[in-house]
Design a protein around this motif. Sequence first.
Motif, PDB file in Angstrom:
ATOM      1  N   UNK A 110       0.838  -1.190   0.000  1.00  0.00           N
ATOM      2  CA  UNK A 110       0.000   0.000   0.000  1.00  0.00           C
ATOM      3  C   UNK A 110       0.876   1.244   0.000  1.00  0.00           C
ATOM      4  N   UNK A 111       0.253   2.372  -0.323  1.00  0.00           N
ATOM      5  CA  UNK A 111       1.013   3.612  -0.304  1.00  0.00           C
ATOM      6  C   UNK A 111       0.808   4.375   0.988  1.00  0.00           C
ATOM      7  N   UNK A 112      -0.306   4.100   1.650  1.00  0.00           N
ATOM      8  CA  UNK A 112      -0.644   4.881   2.832  1.00  0.00           C
ATOM      9  C   UNK A 112       0.296   4.606   4.003  1.00  0.00           C
ATOM     10  N   UNK A 113       0.565   3.324   4.258  1.00  0.00           N
ATOM     11  CA  UNK A 113       1.388   2.980   5.411  1.00  0.00           C
ATOM     12  C   UNK A 113       2.441   1.938   5.089  1.00  0.00           C
ATOM     13  N   UNK A 114       2.566   1.606   3.819  1.00  0.00           N
ATOM     14  CA  UNK A 114       3.565   0.620   3.428  1.00  0.00           C
ATOM     15  C   UNK A 114       3.209  -0.797   3.807  1.00  0.00           C
ATOM     16  N   UNK A 115       1.933  -1.022   4.156  1.00  0.00           N
ATOM     17  CA  UNK A 115       1.483  -2.376   4.487  1.00  0.00           C
ATOM     18  C   UNK A 115       1.733  -3.307   3.307  1.00  0.00           C
ATOM     19  N   UNK A 116       2.169  -4.521   3.632  1.00  0.00           N
ATOM     20  CA  UNK A 116       2.435  -5.498   2.586  1.00  0.00           C
ATOM     21  C   UNK A 116       1.603  -6.758   2.800  1.00  0.00           C
ATOM     22  N   UNK A 117       1.344  -7.447   1.718  1.00  0.00           N
ATOM     23  CA  UNK A 117       0.643  -8.722   1.787  1.00  0.00           C
ATOM     24  C   UNK A 117       1.261  -9.672   0.772  1.00  0.00           C
ATOM     25  N   UNK A 118       1.147 -10.973   1.076  1.00  0.00           N
ATOM     26  CA  UNK A 118       1.770 -11.978   0.227  1.00  0.00           C
ATOM     27  C   UNK A 118       0.861 -13.188   0.073  1.00  0.00           C
ATOM     28  N   UNK A 119       0.961 -13.823  -1.076  1.00  0.00           N
ATOM     29  CA  UNK A 119       0.316 -15.116  -1.260  1.00  0.00           C
ATOM     30  C   UNK A 119       1.017 -16.123  -0.359  1.00  0.00           C
ATOM     31  N   UNK A 120       0.275 -17.106   0.103  1.00  0.00           N
ATOM     32  CA  UNK A 120       0.855 -18.114   0.997  1.00  0.00           C
ATOM     33  C   UNK A 120       2.035 -18.826   0.338  1.00  0.00           C
ATOM     34  N   UNK A 121       1.954 -18.985  -0.978  1.00  0.00           N
ATOM     35  CA  UNK A 121       2.981 -19.738  -1.700  1.00  0.00           C
ATOM     36  C   UNK A 121       4.333 -19.027  -1.725  1.00  0.00           C
ATOM     37  N   UNK A 122       4.352 -17.724  -1.447  1.00  0.00           N
ATOM     38  CA  UNK A 122       5.614 -16.983  -1.517  1.00  0.00           C
ATOM     39  C   UNK A 122       6.005 -16.367  -0.178  1.00  0.00           C
ATOM     40  N   UNK A 123       5.148 -16.505   0.803  1.00  0.00           N
ATOM     41  CA  UNK A 123       5.412 -15.901   2.108  1.00  0.00           C
ATOM     42  C   UNK A 123       6.720 -16.426   2.685  1.00  0.00           C
ATOM     43  N   UNK A 124       7.532 -15.511   3.171  1.00  0.00           N
ATOM     44  CA  UNK A 124       8.824 -15.898   3.733  1.00  0.00           C
ATOM     45  C   UNK A 124       9.935 -15.998   2.714  1.00  0.00           C
ATOM     46  N   UNK A 125       9.596 -15.974   1.437  1.00  0.00           N
ATOM     47  CA  UNK A 125      10.611 -16.054   0.370  1.00  0.00           C
ATOM     48  C   UNK A 125      10.685 -14.775  -0.448  1.00  0.00           C
ATOM     49  N   UNK A 126       9.559 -14.109  -0.626  1.00  0.00           N
ATOM     50  CA  UNK A 126       9.503 -12.895  -1.439  1.00  0.00           C
ATOM     51  C   UNK A 126       9.331 -11.685  -0.534  1.00  0.00           C
ATOM     52  N   UNK A 127       9.839 -10.557  -0.986  1.00  0.00           N
ATOM     53  CA  UNK A 127       9.680  -9.305  -0.246  1.00  0.00           C
ATOM     54  C   UNK A 127       9.410  -8.173  -1.230  1.00  0.00           C
ATOM     55  N   UNK A 128       8.338  -7.450  -0.983  1.00  0.00           N
ATOM     56  CA  UNK A 128       7.979  -6.310  -1.829  1.00  0.00           C
ATOM     57  C   UNK A 128       8.405  -5.026  -1.119  1.00  0.00           C
ATOM     58  N   UNK A 129       8.851  -4.063  -1.903  1.00  0.00           N
ATOM     59  CA  UNK A 129       9.245  -2.781  -1.336  1.00  0.00           C
ATOM     60  C   UNK A 129       9.009  -1.700  -2.381  1.00  0.00           C
ATOM     61  N   UNK A 130       9.049  -0.455  -1.932  1.00  0.00           N
ATOM     62  CA  UNK A 130       8.830   0.633  -2.872  1.00  0.00           C
ATOM     63  C   UNK A 130       9.782   1.776  -2.558  1.00  0.00           C
ATOM     64  N   UNK A 131      10.186   2.465  -3.598  1.00  0.00           N
ATOM     65  CA  UNK A 131      11.001   3.666  -3.475  1.00  0.00           C
ATOM     66  C   UNK A 131      10.274   4.744  -4.255  1.00  0.00           C
ATOM     67  N   UNK A 132       9.469   5.528  -3.545  1.00  0.00           N
ATOM     68  CA  UNK A 132       8.656   6.544  -4.216  1.00  0.00           C
ATOM     69  C   UNK A 132       9.515   7.598  -4.910  1.00  0.00           C
ATOM     70  N   UNK A 133      10.687   7.858  -4.350  1.00  0.00           N
ATOM     71  CA  UNK A 133      11.566   8.862  -4.957  1.00  0.00           C
ATOM     72  C   UNK A 133      12.049   8.410  -6.329  1.00  0.00           C
ATOM     73  N   UNK A 134      12.164   7.091  -6.498  1.00  0.00           N
ATOM     74  CA  UNK A 134      12.605   6.545  -7.782  1.00  0.00           C
ATOM     75  C   UNK A 134      11.435   6.042  -8.619  1.00  0.00           C
ATOM     76  N   UNK A 135      10.216   6.231  -8.097  1.00  0.00           N
ATOM     77  CA  UNK A 135       9.013   5.766  -8.813  1.00  0.00           C
ATOM     78  C   UNK A 135       9.105   4.287  -9.174  1.00  0.00           C
ATOM     79  N   UNK A 136       9.589   3.503  -8.240  1.00  0.00           N
ATOM     80  CA  UNK A 136       9.834   2.095  -8.531  1.00  0.00           C
ATOM     81  C   UNK A 136       9.386   1.217  -7.363  1.00  0.00           C
TER      82      UNK A 136
END
Length: 121
Positions: A52-78
């Motif tokens: 999310x953009x509001x608080x950076x909350x993240x969610x994951x599918x059970x199949x990838x939990x613990x292996x994948x990590x999502x992040x955002x860099x708003x300054x780099x629009x990425x």
Amino acid sequence: QVQLVESGGGLVQPGGSLRLSCAASGFTLDYYAIAWFRQAPGKEREGVSCISSSDGNTSYADSVKGRFAISRDNAKNTVYLQMNSLNAEDTAVYYCARAEGRLCIGEYFYWGQGTQVTVSS
């Protein structure tokens, strides 16, 4: 013009890692949640992760939990998807998509073109 461009896919051995990037343009990334989806051959598209953009909350599918990590860099629009301990079941085309607003709910009307991830020895 809203645009999302994925990159970082490729061929990786089982147990390896990749980092996908989703470069956003044409809108202010700060205001929107961004999700990653994937679609394997012969399978339906599935949601992988969202941030999310509001608080950076993240969610994951059970199949990838613990292996994948999502992040955002708003300054780099990425937005990034770090994928570790990859296995053959992770092979798919990965897409990023923009949510309707700040939270990971609702429809996703804007999509990237996708990047192929292949996990194979």
